[in-house]
Scaffold this active site. Structure first.
Site, short mmCIF file in Angstrom:
data_model
loop_
_atom_site.label_atom_id
_atom_site.label_comp_id
_atom_site.label_asym_id
_atom_site.label_seq_id
_atom_site.Cartn_x
_atom_site.Cartn_y
_atom_site.Cartn_z
N GLU A 80 0.90 -1.14 0.16
CA GLU A 80 0.01 -0.10 -0.19
C GLU A 80 0.89 1.20 -0.08
O GLU A 80 0.33 2.20 -0.58
CB GLU A 80 -1.07 0.08 1.23
CG GLU A 80 -2.22 -1.04 1.04
CD GLU A 80 -2.90 -0.81 0.12
OE1 GLU A 80 -3.30 0.32 -0.06
OE2 GLU A 80 -3.32 -1.99 -0.55
N SER A 340 -28.16 -17.53 56.92
CA SER A 340 -27.14 -17.55 57.91
C SER A 340 -25.90 -17.35 57.73
O SER A 340 -24.77 -17.21 58.67
CB SER A 340 -27.42 -18.97 58.80
OG SER A 340 -28.70 -19.38 59.32
#
Length: 615
Positions: A80, A340
């Site tokens: 490119e 609990s």
């Protein structure tokens, strides 16, 4: 000489004026770059857990530092923009060449766009006119001024199109090759270089024969230009295309979705341990499958590393895709009744407040607290017994008695400091029942609370991500001595919340643990820890439906044991030892107090000097 200096001076003035003009224009028309990336969630080893589309519905993954494969970047630059590292955003020679060719041949024969200019065009797509090309050139100059070459290349590799809603090399690599960029072959790199220029004709799956032909042409060209040696070229030419569109990873969905919503980042690196997570998913899936005949359909699990407070295991439900049983509900973050499970921190606070020691005596007899009359789980009373027995047996009446002494407000403040958000929001509404499950908690809050006890009573926020900074602080919930005393009690095996038929089982892991069952048997809890991990388990139905067989001891603890035995079977991790703020002393076995001359039977008890009662 004067003539030369005169022209150098003029050239310098022109350059200075040009620079000032560029600087003013840059300030007047600032470069604004905002790229909306997809979200990628990773585990602690860098493996991708899940991916999510960007806001504009694109697969656009950020090209990270570790993705910069030298062979890949060289191939893209060679194809490119050969002079990428030498120009300042625009390449004057390429522009002149393109202009001359356009004039001579009357059509475009070669492009003049640099990688930087292409990035500018992809960020702001407009028709290809001369005016827009000039605007691209200006923005390319700005981009090179504000960003490094690596950052420009990163943007380019994150934005190049591959057809449809797939953008960027990493997205294409994962979707079409099921690989990350650093693992791509030379042939795959060559194919990925070609498609961005012609995504409509060369895109994967559109014309594979043409794509292979073009790919091989460029493989030979890369060889000629020195990128590929003879062996690499020959192997690349023989390699089949082997591409098809795959689904992106969708693992640990509850956790991944939560991380995406919690952190607005393109890449979120978590602490999730893949080995721990795989074990959680496998064990929990088969375990809950065996409970469906009892109409128990859901489970959630969380694993915390006690030393770092990192979340290393997370299971929102045993099956995310179980629509019949609301599998998409995240049970780790759901608000439920804790039963609990809050009792251990209450007794630890009582130790620190000098109200008792493990061998102190407390009465388990009927009691009325301004109209509130707590009952034990088995609706029986045990008379006088030690604090250690009361906690190990998870008796309700002694717990409410101790809450009255410690103070409801103080207890709620401690839980609020430990990150219990719903308790903090409801603090003005809560009463004595808070210690028996009359409040709302999350599994992650409970698990971190027990991790704090394992960490000498120090609370620290959970750590979710390694690349996102969060406020790091700590607060002391209880003293190291009180934390050890609580751990020592929770380690005992002779207790009623041991699952049936497991008393003589040699595979019981060495852990401290506490169970809990909510009112109506809607929630079963078991939270356990050793020096390395804390594991929180919830079992029940997301619908809230109670089941007669549902209890923390019988339904949650067996799963907790299975997980610990898988994670750390016969671990060599050092167990907890008595802390420096603890000491031993003799007490009277009948009163639980310091013996006098009348005491005939004395036993040894831990105590906290200057804190524990001396009566």
């Amino acid at each position: 000489m004067k003539y030369v200096l005169k022209h150098v001076y003029r050239l310098g003035k022109i350059c200075l004026v040009g620079f000032c003009l560029f600087f003013l224009l840059d300030l007047t028309f600032p470069l604004q770059i905002k790229i909306d990336y997809s979200t990628v969630i990773k585990d602690r080893e860098g493996n991708i857990l899940s991916c999510y589309l960007s806001k504009d519905q694109q697969w656009r993954f950020l090209f990270e530092d570790e993705d910069f494969n030298e062979a890949l970047t060289k191939a893209f630059i060679q194809k490119e923009d050969k002079y990428f590292y030498y120009h300042f955003g625009i390449n004057p020679f390429a522009i002149c060449r393109a202009f001359v060719n356009n004039v001579i041949y009357g059509k475009k024969t070669s492009g003049a766009s640099t990688i930087t200019m292409q990035v500018c065009r992809m960020l702001n797509r407009k028709p290809r006119t001369y005016s827009n090309k000039l605007a691209e050139m200006w923005k390319a100059l700005q981009m090179e001024w504000h960003y490094s070459k690596k950052d420009v290349l990163r943007m380019y590799l994150s934005l190049v199109p591959y057809g449809g809603n797939i953008q960027g090399v990493k997205s294409a690599s994962i979707i079409f090759f099921q690989k990350e960029p650093q693992a791509l072959s030379s042939a795959q790199i060559a194919a990925l270089c070609l498609i961005p220029n012609r995504p409509n004709t060369l895109g994967f799956g559109k014309n594979d024969a043409l794509l292979i032909k073009e790919r091989n042409k460029w493989i030979k060209r890369f060889h000629k230009e020195g990128l590929y040696n003879e062996e690499v070229m020959n192997n690349a030419l023989k390699e089949p295309l082997d591409n098809y569109k795959r689904s992106v990873p969708r693992n640990v969905p509850h956790f991944s979705r939560r991380m995406k919503n919690k952190f607005s980042k393109p890449v979120i690196n978590t602490h999730l341990d893949p080995n721990v997570q795989n074990h959680l998913e496998r064990i929990s899936k088969y375990y809950i499958h065996g409970k469906k005949t009892l109409n128990i359909n859901n489970t959630s699990v969380m694993v915390i590393d006690n030393r770092s407070r990192e979340v290393v295991g997370y299971l929102g439900s045993s099956n995310f895709y179980d629509n019949n049983n609301s599998g998409q509900v995240d049970g780790v973050n759901a608000i439920r009744s804790p039963g609990s499970t809050l009792k251990p921190v209450l007794f630890a606070l009582a130790f620190d407040a000098g109200l008792c020691t493990p061998k102190s005596m407390i009465n388990d007899i009927p009691v009325n607290f301004s109209g509130y009359e707590p009952q034990n789980y088995n609706e029986k009373f045990n008379g006088k017994l030690t604090i250690s027995e009361a906690l190990a047996r998870s008796l309700n009446i002694p717990a409410v008695r101790m809450l009255e002494k410690v103070g409801i407000s103080y207890f709620i403040d401690v839980l609020s400091n430990a990150g219990f958000n719903q308790i903090y929001d409801d603090k003005n509404k809560l009463g004595y029942s808070v210690i028996l499950g009359g409040c709302g908690v999350r599994l992650e809050e409970l698990t971190n609370l027990f991790s704090s006890i394992a960490d000498s009573g120090t609370y620290r926020p959970l750590k979710w991500s390694s690349n996102i900074k969060t406020k790091d602080f700590e607060t002391k919930l209880v003293s190291p001595g009180a934390a050890f005393l609580t751990t020592d009690i929770l380690t005992k095996l002779t207790r009623p919340d041991m699952p049936n038929n497991m008393e003589n089982n040699v595979n019981i892991p060495k852990i401290a643990w506490k169970t809990g069952t909510s009112y109506g048997r809607r929630d079963a809890w078991s939270i356990g820890y050793n020096s390395k991990y804390t594991v929180g388990v919830w079992v029940g139905n997301f619908s809230g439906e109670g089941v007669p067989e549902l209890s923390g001891a019988e339904m949650a603890t067996p799963l907790l044991f299975k997980i610990f035995n898988t994670l750390q079977y016969k671990t060599t991790e050092q167990w907890f030892s008595a802390t420096d703020d603890l000491d031993f002393r003799y007490i009277c076995s009948e009163s639980g107090q310091v013996p006098n001359t009348e005491c005939k039977h004395q036993i040894i008890d831990y105590y906290l000097p200057k804190k524990s009662p001396n009566k």
